[in-house]
Motif scaffolding. Structure first.
Motif, mmCIF file in Angstrom:
data_model
loop_
_atom_site.group_PDB
_atom_site.id
_atom_site.type_symbol
_atom_site.label_atom_id
_atom_site.label_comp_id
_atom_site.label_asym_id
_atom_site.label_seq_id
_atom_site.Cartn_x
_atom_site.Cartn_y
_atom_site.Cartn_z
ATOM 1 N N ILE A 121 0.656 -1.287 -0.296
ATOM 2 C CA ILE A 121 -0.107 -0.122 -0.129
ATOM 3 C C ILE A 121 1.207 1.271 -0.475
ATOM 4 O O ILE A 121 1.978 1.556 0.682
ATOM 5 N N MET A 122 0.657 2.888 -0.745
ATOM 6 C CA MET A 122 1.095 3.938 -0.364
ATOM 7 C C MET A 122 0.769 4.802 -0.418
ATOM 8 O O MET A 122 -0.994 5.176 -0.636
ATOM 9 N N ARG A 123 1.320 5.146 0.712
ATOM 10 C CA ARG A 123 0.516 6.741 1.150
ATOM 11 C C ARG A 123 1.409 7.890 0.828
ATOM 12 O O ARG A 123 2.826 8.221 0.817
ATOM 13 N N ILE A 156 -3.301 4.541 -1.432
ATOM 14 C CA ILE A 156 -3.851 3.207 -2.530
ATOM 15 C C ILE A 156 -3.438 2.447 -2.621
ATOM 16 O O ILE A 156 -2.269 2.088 -1.829
ATOM 17 N N SER A 157 -4.330 1.209 -2.909
ATOM 18 C CA SER A 157 -4.079 -0.565 -2.226
ATOM 19 C C SER A 157 -2.952 -0.614 -3.291
ATOM 20 O O SER A 157 -2.570 0.015 -4.538
ATOM 21 N N SER A 158 -2.019 -2.139 -3.571
ATOM 22 C CA SER A 158 -1.900 -2.048 -3.842
ATOM 23 C C SER A 158 -1.368 -2.997 -5.405
ATOM 24 O O SER A 158 -0.678 -2.312 -5.945
ATOM 25 N N ALA A 159 -2.798 -2.719 -5.680
ATOM 26 C CA ALA A 159 -3.347 -3.052 -7.139
ATOM 27 C C ALA A 159 -3.594 -1.710 -7.615
ATOM 28 O O ALA A 159 -3.591 -1.502 -9.339
ATOM 29 N N GLY A 160 -4.124 -0.415 -7.176
ATOM 30 C CA GLY A 160 -4.523 0.635 -7.390
ATOM 31 C C GLY A 160 -5.899 0.703 -7.746
ATOM 32 O O GLY A 160 -6.007 1.819 -7.995
ATOM 33 N N ALA A 201 5.497 3.832 2.158
ATOM 34 C CA ALA A 201 5.379 2.062 1.269
ATOM 35 C C ALA A 201 4.917 1.219 2.918
ATOM 36 O O ALA A 201 5.797 1.066 3.691
ATOM 37 N N LEU A 202 3.584 0.498 2.950
ATOM 38 C CA LEU A 202 2.946 -0.517 4.050
ATOM 39 C C LEU A 202 2.684 -1.680 3.469
ATOM 40 O O LEU A 202 2.044 -1.507 2.382
ATOM 41 N N ARG A 203 3.485 -2.396 3.575
ATOM 42 C CA ARG A 203 3.146 -3.749 3.826
ATOM 43 C C ARG A 203 2.382 -4.478 4.806
ATOM 44 O O ARG A 203 2.566 -4.547 6.144
ATOM 45 N N LEU A 261 5.150 -3.917 7.596
ATOM 46 C CA LEU A 261 6.896 -3.084 7.151
ATOM 47 C C LEU A 261 6.616 -2.030 6.544
ATOM 48 O O LEU A 261 4.837 -2.199 5.564
ATOM 49 N N GLU A 262 7.209 -1.275 7.316
ATOM 50 C CA GLU A 262 6.700 0.796 6.590
ATOM 51 C C GLU A 262 8.039 1.078 5.970
ATOM 52 O O GLU A 262 9.422 1.277 6.716
#
Length: 117
Positions: free
Chosen positions: A32-34, A50-54, A97-99, A104-105
């Motif tokens: 995930i991107m923020r 935004i989610s990982s796939a967008g 970036a967040l997993r 983990l970020e």
């Protein structure tokens, strides 16, 4: 791991900027991107996600309708299109970036956005 923001600068009220955040060193498409921001004398605050796939996005109330987050997983890059900027948007903007499964970020170094006439 690196997150490198670009595209900041000085803009007049009502103007636009597009921030970019180029990622490397991890599997970008799994994160995930923020975007966050921190104004002088204030705490860091959430801006957009935004989610990982967008396919899913979220925005903080102050930026809804003016900012748009997007990503290009092929380029490992996330963007923040900022329109109708006002002086209250002045801040250092950070990419994150967040997993989600591991919490983990990673954080970028931040980039200055100044809205002033």
């Amino acid at each position: 791991v690196q997150l490198v923001e670009s595209g900041g600068g000085l803009v007049q009220p009502g103007g636009s900027l597009r921030l970019s955040c180029a990622a490397s060193g991890f599997t970008f498409s799994r994160y995930i991107m923020r975007w966050y921001r921190q104004a002088p004398g204030k705490e860091r605050e959430f801006v957009a996600r935004i989610s990982s796939a967008g396919g899913s996005t979220d925005y903080a109330d102050p930026v809804k309708g003016r900012f748009t987050i997007s990503r290009d997983n092929a380029k490992s890059t996330v963007y923040l299109q900022m329109n109708v900027l006002n002086p209250q948007d002045t801040a250092v903007y950070y990419c994150n970036a967040l997993r989600a499964v591991t919490s983990l970020e990673y954080w970028g170094q931040g980039i200055q956005v100044t809205v002033s006439s």
